[in-house]
Design an enzyme around this catalytic site. Structure first.
Site, short mmCIF file in Angstrom:
data_model
loop_
_atom_site.label_atom_id
_atom_site.label_comp_id
_atom_site.label_asym_id
_atom_site.label_seq_id
_atom_site.Cartn_x
_atom_site.Cartn_y
_atom_site.Cartn_z
N LYS A 1 0.80 -1.23 0.00
CA LYS A 1 0.00 0.00 0.00
C LYS A 1 0.83 1.28 0.00
CE LYS A 1 -4.38 -1.57 0.67
NZ LYS A 1 -5.57 -1.13 -0.08
N SER B 1 1.24 -9.83 -0.32
CA SER B 1 0.89 -8.40 -0.27
C SER B 1 1.24 -7.71 1.04
CB SER B 1 -0.61 -8.23 -0.54
OG SER B 1 -1.37 -8.98 0.39
#
Length: 317
Positions: free
Chosen positions: A51, A302
């Site tokens: 992110k 991720s």
């Protein structure tokens, strides 16, 4: 969807803060799958998740479009919040992050360490999101969404790195929270003119995007996942959903128990930590390995920001 030149510009913008994350083949992890597996390690960023790429691009655009902005606010279960806190501090902005009650305590501590003011509200992400909008209006803060073209442009840089590192990928498995990670891969694939299939992965206990994909329309569904809070989505983002419906080869589901088993396998085979949502891609590939025999496949790890309690459960599974 960003163009190749826009993704390249985003890569140049974030490079002083984030080195290219590695893409490795792990023999132990690949054993028994019957395919060639490449793992993209977004757990190696400064906040332990992909992110941060979008946060840096978003904050740069915000400062140029609204030079008088004083502070930002976002709702998050952790990784988006860390990215916004990290980028806000580097741009001299106040950052307020709203999290649901009972949120991952390690992620809460990490956001505070990056200078964020933490507010706890609601039982799930959607309630935290709605309250963040109220606070934004009350305190004159810029509300940073969890899905936005600026975020996608930044996130697409990890996909560009992956495609440049590994040629001729047959498929990429990627977790879907609100969709920036998936859309980043789709953007880079389209920009490069590739045919790689993109398989989204969600929690079976937060299946809104999977149901929406199956029914080819917007579907809300409450999130009950205990392990994969990073994909605890009740309400799909309409813009993201349109891209997912257009670009996804499939959307698969993984149970909490399967996510825990994948976390343990990743730790045991690579000595890398994967949080519950970060392990979904590998869990889905293993579950559906019969479909990918002899193929070259990548999984997106991720994020690594698992709580100690979930790590203990994973290691004891």
């Amino acid at each position: 969807m960003p163009t190749l030149s826009e993704i390249e510009s985003a890569k140049a913008l974030i490079r002083p803060h984030i080195r290219e994350t590695p893409t490795y083949r792990w023999p132990l992890l690949e054993s028994g799958l019957g395919c060639e597996l490449w793992m993209k390690h977004e757990n190696h960023t400064p906040v332990g998740a992909f992110k941060i790429r979008g946060g840096l691009v978003y904050m740069d655009e915000l400062k140029r479009h609204q030079p008088g902005v004083r502070g930002v606010i976002a709702a998050s279960t952790g990784n988006h919040g860390q990215s916004i806190a990290y980028a806000a501090r580097r741009n001299g902005l106040r950052a307020v992050i709203v999290v649901p009650h009972g949120n991952n305590p390690e992620k809460n501590a990490a956001m505070r360490s990056l200078g964020a003011e933490l507010v706890e509200h609601g039982r799930e992400f959607q309630e935290a999101l709605e309250y963040s909008r109220e606070l934004a209006a009350r305190e004159s803060l810029h509300a940073v969404p969890s899905f936005h073209p600026w975020l996608v442009r930044g996130v697409a840089t990890y996909a560009l790195e992956l495609f440049h590192s590994v040629a001729d990928l047959d498929a990429i498995f990627v977790p879907i929270g609100l969709g920036s990670g998936f859309c980043g891969i789709a953007s880079a694939r389209e920009a490069l003119g590739l045919k790689t299939k993109i398989i989204g992965v969600v929690s079976a206990h937060a299946p809104a995007y999977a149901l929406s994909f199956q029914q080819r329309q917007f579907v809300e569904q409450s999130s009950m996942t205990r392990v994969a809070e990073g994909v605890a989505c009740k309400t799909p983002n309409q813009d993201a959903l349109q891209h997912i419906l257009h670009h996804a080869h499939d959307i698969l589901t993984v149970t909490d128990d399967e996510a825990l088993a994948a976390m343990r396998e990743i730790i045991q085979s690579t000595h890398n930590i994967a949080e519950g949502s970060g392990a979904l891609a590998h869990a889905a590939l293993k579950k559906h390995r019969a479909d990918w025999q002899g193929k070259r496949v990548a999984c997106i790890l991720s994020g690594a920001n698992a709580s100690m309690s979930i790590l203990r459960e994973a290691l004891g599974a």
